[in-house]
Scaffold this motif. Structure first.
Motif, mmCIF file in Angstrom:
data_model
loop_
_atom_site.group_PDB
_atom_site.id
_atom_site.type_symbol
_atom_site.label_atom_id
_atom_site.label_comp_id
_atom_site.label_asym_id
_atom_site.label_seq_id
_atom_site.Cartn_x
_atom_site.Cartn_y
_atom_site.Cartn_z
ATOM 1 N N GLU A 337 -8.799 37.582 40.050
ATOM 2 C CA GLU A 337 -7.665 38.012 40.869
ATOM 3 C C GLU A 337 -6.382 37.517 40.222
ATOM 4 O O GLU A 337 -6.373 36.488 39.546
ATOM 5 N N ASN A 338 -5.290 38.256 40.434
ATOM 6 C CA ASN A 338 -3.939 37.752 40.179
ATOM 7 C C ASN A 338 -2.956 38.621 40.951
ATOM 8 O O ASN A 338 -3.357 39.478 41.745
ATOM 9 N N HIS A 339 -1.681 38.426 40.736
ATOM 10 C CA HIS A 339 -0.642 39.107 41.502
ATOM 11 C C HIS A 339 -0.568 40.610 41.226
ATOM 12 O O HIS A 339 0.086 41.338 41.972
ATOM 13 N N ASP A 340 -1.212 41.074 40.161
ATOM 14 C CA ASP A 340 -1.191 42.488 39.792
ATOM 15 C C ASP A 340 -2.479 43.219 40.160
ATOM 16 O O ASP A 340 -2.623 44.405 39.850
ATOM 17 N N GLN A 341 -3.417 42.524 40.785
ATOM 18 C CA GLN A 341 -4.762 43.073 40.997
ATOM 19 C C GLN A 341 -5.140 43.054 42.482
ATOM 20 O O GLN A 341 -4.614 42.256 43.253
ATOM 21 N N PRO A 342 -6.074 43.916 42.879
ATOM 22 C CA PRO A 342 -6.557 43.885 44.261
ATOM 23 C C PRO A 342 -7.396 42.637 44.526
ATOM 24 O O PRO A 342 -7.670 41.849 43.615
ATOM 25 N N ARG A 343 -7.800 42.481 45.771
ATOM 26 C CA ARG A 343 -8.605 41.325 46.166
ATOM 27 C C ARG A 343 -10.064 41.522 45.739
ATOM 28 O O ARG A 343 -10.659 42.582 45.961
ATOM 29 N N CYS A 344 -10.640 40.478 45.146
ATOM 30 C CA CYS A 344 -11.968 40.611 44.532
ATOM 31 C C CYS A 344 -13.060 40.864 45.561
ATOM 32 O O CYS A 344 -14.027 41.574 45.289
ATOM 33 N N VAL A 345 -12.945 40.311 46.757
ATOM 34 C CA VAL A 345 -14.013 40.480 47.740
ATOM 35 C C VAL A 345 -14.065 41.938 48.214
ATOM 36 O O VAL A 345 -15.128 42.437 48.599
ATOM 37 N N THR A 346 -12.938 42.629 48.164
ATOM 38 C CA THR A 346 -12.910 44.056 48.502
ATOM 39 C C THR A 346 -13.382 44.902 47.329
ATOM 40 O O THR A 346 -14.188 45.819 47.497
#
Length: 575
Positions: A337-346
């Motif tokens: 994850e980071n500020h440019d990416q979606p949430r990993c659990v989703t």
């Protein structure tokens, strides 16, 4: 095997996105004093280094990545003294702090650019990239070439003052600096790096670290997308002819004089090209972010042209990330994850049916991989993507807004527009940057405990169910699991942080099994089994040995040695 124990290799780094982290003064915007108030929480979590995303003075066209003064703080976030208090607060707790280094471009409000645009003969004119217009057959003014902005449309903005275009690979207000100009480079080193090193900052995450050197022909980019005029320019702007010369110079003149770390955002490139940035002998950067895992299923030139992924694709990505340093003197990163990416659990787990369990599985994966580990704010409690029911009007990110606007202009009059729009909104709901930028959910209080007033961006509807306070009080929570596996990573740091990685069940589309090894027989090895599916599967170790279970995300009443329940993760130490 001789291990080069280094503080930045063994650290767990936590990224703070200031605007959305914690509001201390009730203005609806996160700030530096808010971050300071959570340092003990982060220390208890197991964090060694804070990475603070841009806090510099900025008009905030691109959330602070458009800097108007490298040596001052955005008033929304606090003061220079607040920043010094944060630096000192980290150091008092035995933690370190790194900042974002944004030096491919500035804001158009930066004093340098104001001078540069003022006249053709200004001494700073050549500090940015200016070109004369092209004219088409009908005499209409056109940009100098067909390069597209990363945020849609042309990468050039016309400036009436001097009748020329300036290059800005990102937003209108983010003119690219001209690294060909030596005087400009020196000013960057003094203003953006030395100033903060002298104030105690322990390193930088270097933004767009592969873009400083452009092909000086400024020729048209090759056609990648036949359905649009402006084209991705990466072949002419990424990993350019002088990029390594510039990084070597920055290392020699500045970073080598301090005990600091650097991690570069270079983007996609071949392994051989990537190694040029981070081979220790080359003296450029310590490590770069490898995007294989985080971009699985994406079109590399346009993430909203999403393709989807299978577990074998994800295994390829993790293997590429883990094998990157094999047989080299380089180092790697681990992040999801980071500020440019979606949430990993989703995106990678199952947030609806197995939220906590798939979140714990992803935590297990991350904490057992080779490299320096990065965690993004809210990841430790399993913050999710924004609800699909939300309108596009709730999205704040310039990338998504521009993309949707261009899409609507192109297809808005089509008979099947609603169908096309729904498909795009599905992808936006999966991939947009805003999913990482909604306020951190600290409690079940109004606005998720982030602020006492309505925040700059709407808080995710599930803050009453997913928040820090409730998980701190729950021994079985995802947050408590993160604490546990981060301790485990340090307990077996030689094995997990430095050990080799081998996949045992590549063809399996439900289970991901791998071993972590050290060649010295005196050391134990690790066996990791991850059931990344909604199905129960049979479990039998694929290698022989004496197994000691050291981490598992299954409840004690459902644990069965011969079965992996949906999204179950296990870590065994082979003694």
């Amino acid at each position: 095997m001789t291990i080069d124990h280094t503080w930045w290799k063994e650290a767990t780094i936590y990224q703070i996105w200031p605007a959305s982290y914690k509001d201390s003064n009730g203005d609806g915007i996160g700030d530096i004093p808010g971050a300071i108030s959570t340092l003990d929480y982060l220390k208890d979590l197991g964090i060694d280094i804070i990475w603070l995303s841009p806090m510099y003075k900025s008009p905030m066209e691109d959330m602070g990545y458009d800097i108007s003064d490298y040596q001052d703080i955005n008033p929304d976030f606090g003061t220079l003294q607040d920043m010094q208090d944060l630096i000192d607060g980290c150091h008092k707790r035995g933690m370190k702090i790194i900042c974002d280094l944004v030096i491919n471009h500035t804001s158009d409000q930066h004093a340098w650019f104001k001078e540069s645009r003022s006249s053709l003969d200004n001494p700073k004119r050549d500090w940015y990239i200016w070109k004369k217009p092209r004219y088409d057959a009908d005499g209409n003014r056109q940009p100098p070439n067909n390069w597209s902005s990363y945020f849609s449309g042309s990468a050039w903005t016309y400036d009436e003052t001097t009748d020329e275009y300036y290059l800005r690979l990102f937003a209108n207000g983010q003119p690219d600096l001209n690294w060909e100009n030596e005087e400009c480079r020196q000013a960057i080193y003094d203003s953006a790096l030395k100033f903060w090193f002298e104030r105690g900052v322990d390193g930088f995450r270097i933004d767009t670290a592969g873009l400083y050197s452009k092909d000086q022909s400024f020729a048209d980019a090759p056609i990648v997308f036949k359905d649009q005029y402006y084209q991705p320019s990466s072949k002419l702007t990424h990993n350019g002819p002088r990029i390594h010369e510039f990084h070597k110079e920055m290392f020699k003149k500045v970073t080598s004089n301090y005990d600091v770390m650097t991690v570069g955002e270079v983007g996609r490139c071949t392994r051989d090209e990537a190694l040029k940035y981070v081979s220790a002998a080359r003296n450029e950067m310590n490590m770069i972010f490898l995007f294989d895992a985080i971009e699985v299923g994406c079109n590399p030139d346009d993430k909203f042209r999403y393709q989807g992924w299978k577990l074998t694709d994800f295994k390829d990505a993790i293997r590429n990330q883990s094998d990157f340093i094999k047989g080299t003197d380089a180092w790697s990163t681990v992040f999801i994850e980071n500020h440019d990416q979606p949430r990993c659990v989703t995106r990678l787990g199952n947030a609806k049916k197995f939220h906590d369990k798939s979140g714990k599985l992803l935590a297990t994966l991350q904490t057992t991989l080779t490299g320096t580990l990065f965690i993004y704010q809210g990841q430790e409690i399993g913050m999710t993507n924004l609800p699909r029911s939300w309108s596009i009007d709730e999205y704040k990110d310039i990338n998504t807004i521009n993309y949707y606007k261009a899409f609507k202009e192109k297809f808005g009059n089509d008979k099947d527009f609603e169908e096309k729009e729904a498909k795009l909104l599905d992808v936006i709901n999966l991939m947009a940057r805003d999913h990482a930028r909604s306020p951190v959910q600290w409690s079940d209080a109004k606005y998720g405990g982030f602020s006492t007033v309505e925040p700059w961006m709407r808080v995710n509807d599930n803050y009453d169910k997913i928040n820090v306070e409730s998980q701190l009080n729950d021994p079985d929570s995802l947050l408590k699991f993160y604490q546990k596996v981060l301790k485990l990573r340090k307990e077996y740091k030689d094995l997990f942080i430095y050990g080799s990685f081998e996949i045992l069940d590549y063809e399996n589309e439900k289970v991901f099994t791998y071993v972590k090894e050290l060649p010295d027989a005196k050391h134990p090895n690790a066996y990791v089994a991850l059931n990344m599916s909604d199905d129960q599967v049979d479990f039998k170790p694929l290698i022989e040995g004496k197994f000691k279970l050291v981490a598992c995300n299954a409840d004690s009443d459902e644990f069965d040695e011969k079965v992996l329940t949906p999204w179950e993760a296990r870590v065994y130490i082979l003694e």
